[in-house]
Scaffold this motif. Structure first.
Motif, short mmCIF file in Angstrom:
data_model
loop_
_atom_site.label_atom_id
_atom_site.label_comp_id
_atom_site.label_asym_id
_atom_site.label_seq_id
_atom_site.Cartn_x
_atom_site.Cartn_y
_atom_site.Cartn_z
N UNK A 15 0.90 -1.20 0.04
CA UNK A 15 0.15 0.00 -0.02
C UNK A 15 0.94 1.10 -0.15
N UNK A 16 2.18 1.12 1.01
CA UNK A 16 2.63 2.29 0.63
C UNK A 16 3.61 2.65 -0.44
N UNK A 17 3.85 1.57 -1.14
CA UNK A 17 4.29 1.62 -2.60
C UNK A 17 3.53 2.52 -3.57
N UNK A 18 2.34 1.89 -3.33
CA UNK A 18 1.04 2.66 -4.25
C UNK A 18 0.81 3.90 -4.00
N UNK A 19 0.92 4.25 -2.60
CA UNK A 19 0.66 5.66 -2.40
C UNK A 19 1.67 6.61 -2.54
N UNK A 20 2.97 6.02 -2.49
CA UNK A 20 4.27 6.70 -3.14
C UNK A 20 4.04 7.11 -4.39
N UNK A 21 3.67 6.17 -5.26
CA UNK A 21 3.63 6.58 -6.61
C UNK A 21 2.27 7.41 -6.81
N UNK A 22 1.27 7.50 -6.07
CA UNK A 22 0.13 8.36 -6.34
C UNK A 22 0.66 9.67 -5.85
N UNK A 23 1.33 9.85 -4.71
CA UNK A 23 1.77 11.29 -4.50
C UNK A 23 2.90 11.71 -5.34
N UNK A 24 3.58 10.87 -5.93
CA UNK A 24 4.74 11.41 -6.75
C UNK A 24 4.01 11.91 -8.00
N UNK A 25 2.92 11.04 -8.42
CA UNK A 25 2.32 11.56 -9.71
C UNK A 25 1.58 13.08 -9.66
N UNK A 26 1.45 13.42 -8.41
CA UNK A 26 0.60 14.73 -8.05
C UNK A 26 1.56 15.82 -7.59
N UNK A 64 -6.97 10.55 1.74
CA UNK A 64 -6.46 11.27 0.55
C UNK A 64 -7.17 11.37 -0.64
N UNK A 65 -7.70 10.25 -0.66
CA UNK A 65 -8.45 9.84 -2.18
C UNK A 65 -9.67 10.88 -2.26
N UNK A 66 -9.85 11.74 -3.32
CA UNK A 66 -11.04 12.60 -3.54
C UNK A 66 -10.89 13.75 -2.31
N UNK A 67 -9.74 14.14 -1.87
CA UNK A 67 -9.70 15.44 -0.91
C UNK A 67 -8.30 16.00 -1.22
N UNK A 68 -7.23 15.37 -1.35
CA UNK A 68 -6.10 16.11 -1.36
C UNK A 68 -6.08 17.00 -2.60
N UNK A 69 -6.02 18.35 -2.01
CA UNK A 69 -5.95 19.68 -3.00
C UNK A 69 -5.22 19.38 -4.21
N UNK A 70 -5.52 19.48 -5.38
CA UNK A 70 -4.47 19.61 -6.40
C UNK A 70 -3.36 20.64 -6.34
N UNK A 71 -2.25 20.32 -6.74
CA UNK A 71 -0.96 21.17 -6.65
C UNK A 71 -0.36 21.27 -5.16
N UNK A 74 10.98 8.11 -2.94
CA UNK A 74 10.85 9.51 -3.75
C UNK A 74 12.17 9.70 -4.44
N UNK A 75 13.29 9.93 -3.33
CA UNK A 75 14.66 10.20 -3.66
C UNK A 75 15.41 8.90 -3.66
#
Length: 265
Positions: free
Chosen positions: A18-29, A105-112, A238-239
């Motif tokens: 789940x953390x790997x998927x979340x990291x990808x989700x956050x990275x894409x944003x 976070x899904x549906x809530x985290x503001x764009x940008x 991330x890095x």
């Protein structure tokens, strides 16, 4: 015992996925997550309120998720900063897990959103074992807690990429032994940066925000020795320098949900 260990490993393996998927989700944003760990009463909510307010004032899009067993008191406090805030109620669970955070976070985290601060449950035992998809992990300790906390709870401090001392404005009054604390930090996590802060006076708050922003910009974060000793920690955060969080010393701790490990605070 084998069943307990197998279940424990399965819980952590599922969290790592789940953390790997979340990291990808956050990275894409383009969002950098900062995981804040401390004991109850360390002052991390007050410090986080200051960080959020300064980020907002400086034009950095920041948001926060705060976790507690009950009440939305911390979310109410943090919202005074002007940053978007969400509360997670863990219903008795003493740590956040990556899946819990992702669902919030899904549906809530503001764009940008550039910075996402995650205020973990006040506990330095269980949260130390769980990767939340963060780019930066910070362990905090107040001067009122005693200078021996890093050596008492080596996993939380040993996996931190930054250690923050809070409430320094009352260090003299409570007899805080700064040098002993720093020796303890160095013992469990050689080379980790240490910042000293006070939410009341503002000491160190700008330096802390600057450190977070440098990491967000791609500056290489500290790599704990403890992370390098365990392959499970190496999850390309991330890095590429942030640890995952398998428990290092093999101790187990029951949470009332599933056996998991944790020997930090």
């Amino acid at each position: 015992m084998c069943r307990t260990v197998d279940l424990h490993q399965a819980v952590l393996a599922r969290n790592d996925e789940n953390a790997l998927a979340l990291r990808g989700y956050l990275g894409d944003r383009g969002t950098v997550a900062v995981n804040l760990l401390s004991s109850p009463g360390s002052g991390k909510t007050a410090l986080l309120e200051q960080l959020l307010a300064r980020a907002v004032a400086g034009g950095t899009p920041a948001a926060a998720v705060t976790a507690d067993l009950a009440t939305e008191n911390d979310a109410t406090r943090l919202a005074r900063s002007g940053a978007p805030v969400q509360q997670i109620l863990t219903d008795g669970l003493c740590h956040l897990e990556a899946g819990m955070l992702q669902r919030r976070l899904e549906g809530w985290l503001p764009e940008g959103t550039r910075l996402l601060f995650v205020e973990n449950v006040g506990n330095l035992v269980c949260p130390a074992s769980y990767d939340l998809g963060e780019t930066l992990r910070i362990a905090l300790a107040s001067v009122t807690e005693g200078e021996d906390k890093p050596v008492k709870y080596p996993t939380a401090f040993g996996l931190a990429q930054l250690v923050v001392v809070t409430k320094t404005d009352i260090a003299d009054a409570v007899g805080f032994d700064r040098e002993a604390f720093l020796r303890g930090v160095s013992q469990v996590n050689p080379g980790v940066p240490v910042l000293e802060t006070s939410a009341r006076t503002g000491e160190g708050v700008d330096a802390l925000l600057a450190h977070v922003l440098r990491c967000a910009a791609g500056e290489e974060a500290h790599v704990p020795v403890l992370a390098r000793q365990h392959e499970r920690y190496l999850h390309s955060h991330g890095n590429g320098n942030e640890p995952g969080h398998e428990h290092a010393d093999g101790h187990e701790h029951a949470h009332g949900h599933a056996p998991v490990d944790g020997h930090a605070r």
